[in-house]
Design an enzyme around this catalytic site. Structure first.
Site, short mmCIF file in Angstrom:
data_model
loop_
_atom_site.label_atom_id
_atom_site.label_comp_id
_atom_site.label_asym_id
_atom_site.label_seq_id
_atom_site.Cartn_x
_atom_site.Cartn_y
_atom_site.Cartn_z
N THR A 113 0.83 -1.21 0.00
CA THR A 113 0.00 0.00 0.00
C THR A 113 0.86 1.25 0.00
O THR A 113 0.43 2.31 -0.46
CB THR A 113 -0.95 -0.01 1.21
OG1 THR A 113 -1.65 -1.25 1.23
CG2 THR A 113 -1.95 1.13 1.17
N LYS A 170 1.27 -12.03 7.72
CA LYS A 170 0.18 -11.33 7.05
C LYS A 170 -0.25 -12.23 5.90
O LYS A 170 0.48 -12.40 4.92
CB LYS A 170 0.63 -9.96 6.54
CG LYS A 170 -0.46 -9.22 5.77
CD LYS A 170 0.06 -7.91 5.18
CE LYS A 170 -1.04 -7.23 4.34
NZ LYS A 170 -0.54 -5.99 3.70
N VAL A 225 -3.99 -6.57 8.95
CA VAL A 225 -3.16 -5.49 8.41
C VAL A 225 -4.02 -4.84 7.34
O VAL A 225 -4.25 -5.40 6.27
CB VAL A 225 -1.84 -6.01 7.84
CG1 VAL A 225 -1.01 -4.83 7.29
CG2 VAL A 225 -1.04 -6.74 8.91
N TYR A 250 4.88 -12.08 4.80
CA TYR A 250 3.76 -11.51 4.03
C TYR A 250 3.54 -12.38 2.80
O TYR A 250 4.36 -12.40 1.89
CB TYR A 250 4.09 -10.07 3.66
CG TYR A 250 3.04 -9.33 2.84
CD1 TYR A 250 1.73 -9.78 2.72
CD2 TYR A 250 3.37 -8.15 2.19
CE1 TYR A 250 0.79 -9.08 1.98
CE2 TYR A 250 2.44 -7.44 1.45
CZ TYR A 250 1.15 -7.91 1.34
OH TYR A 250 0.23 -7.21 0.61
#
Length: 292
Positions: A46, A162, A204, A134
């Protein structure tokens, strides 16, 4: 370290010329903390990490650490598809005082499970800080298997995941087989409540830029045993959670912030601004939240 339950994968604010705007970074941090964020992930997907230079990432880490001043954990996104570069950036981020590291599965290279294990082990070895894995196969092509995650969870400072592969069965397998000290976070806002129901620690979040207080309400309702209220909130919030991904992230969340009066600038190429139709849809979803 306990990273909390609602973490925000923070956008990277740019100025009119497309440079990182550190003044806006400070304002955004304060805005997110005031709206329920319990931890900040900096320079992740992001945050447009693939189009940030190393010096920009380091400036972001340093600025956020200074502004936060130990109020919440600051997690540095240091992952890439180059293990050596990721490990070196991890060392530099650690020296700047971040509280944790997040490392994404290596994209483009298509490594084996053994290669991914070695990649994450090398990053963990580069720091004493807790490391969050992640997994996002929609972007990286490779999917970190439950077996590999379990194996990695026994490296002492790999403490969380995540998970953004959207597979609840996979998440159950991970939660069942990893130590109690290892925490799974949903990497998809729209799966927050389902993930919580099978034992996830939290999320998250991207949507917490826009609906941070509501995300906290849902989290607190679930953790307080009021599952019906949590489910009602989840259904109410689902349209905006989905709407923020009608264009490649973070295109829509930056547009939504602008609609709400917080301009964090545009996105860097190869991402492009949202279409007028996408902006109108976001405007509609935000207006619907106000009246519902």
């Amino acid at each position: 370290m306990d990273f909390g339950h609602v973490l925000t994968a923070m956008v990277t604010p740019f100025d009119a010329k497309g440079n990182v705007d550190l003044e806006k970074v400070e304002r955004l941090v304060e805005f997110l903390l005031a709206n329920g964020t319990e931890g900040l992930v900096v320079a992740g997907t992001t945050g447009e990490s693939p189009t940030l230079r190393e010096e920009e990432k380091l400036a972001l880490f340093e600025k956020v650490v200074t502004v936060v001043n130990k109020r919440v954990p600051v997690i540095a996104g240091t992952g890439s598809n180059n293990t050596y570069v990721s490990a070196q950036l991890t060392k530099k981020a650690t020296a700047l005082g971040v509280d944790g590291i997040m490392a994404v599965t290596p994209y483009y290279n298509k490594p084996s499970q053994e290669g991914m294990y070695a990649h994450f082990a090398a990053i963990a070895e580069a720091t004493h800080l807790p490391v969050m894995l992640y997994n996002i196969p929609s972007r990286s092509v490779v999917n970190l298997s439950a077996e590999t995650i379990v194996k990695l969870s026994y490296i002492p400072n790999i403490t969380s995941l995540k998970e953004a592969n959207g597979d609840l069965d996979h998440m159950v397998s991970v939660i069942e087989q990893t130590p109690d000290t290892f925490h799974l976070y949903s990497g998809d806002d729209s799966l927050t409540l389902p993930a919580l129901s099978i034992g996830a620690k939290g999320v998250v979040s991207v949507a917490s830029h826009i609906i941070g207080p509501e995300m906290q309400q849902m989290m607190m309702a679930f953790r307080g045993g009021d599952v019906e209220h949590a489910a009602n909130l989840h259904r109410k919030l689902l349209p905006i959670m989905k709407g923020l991904f009608t264009a490649p992230n973070p295109t829509c969340v930056k547009a939504a912030l602008q609609i709400k009066g917080f301009d964090t600038g545009g996105v860097r190429l190869p991402l492009v601004p949202p279409t007028s139709e996408q902006r109108q849809h976001l405007q509609f979803l935000i207006e619907q939240l106000k009246v519902s």
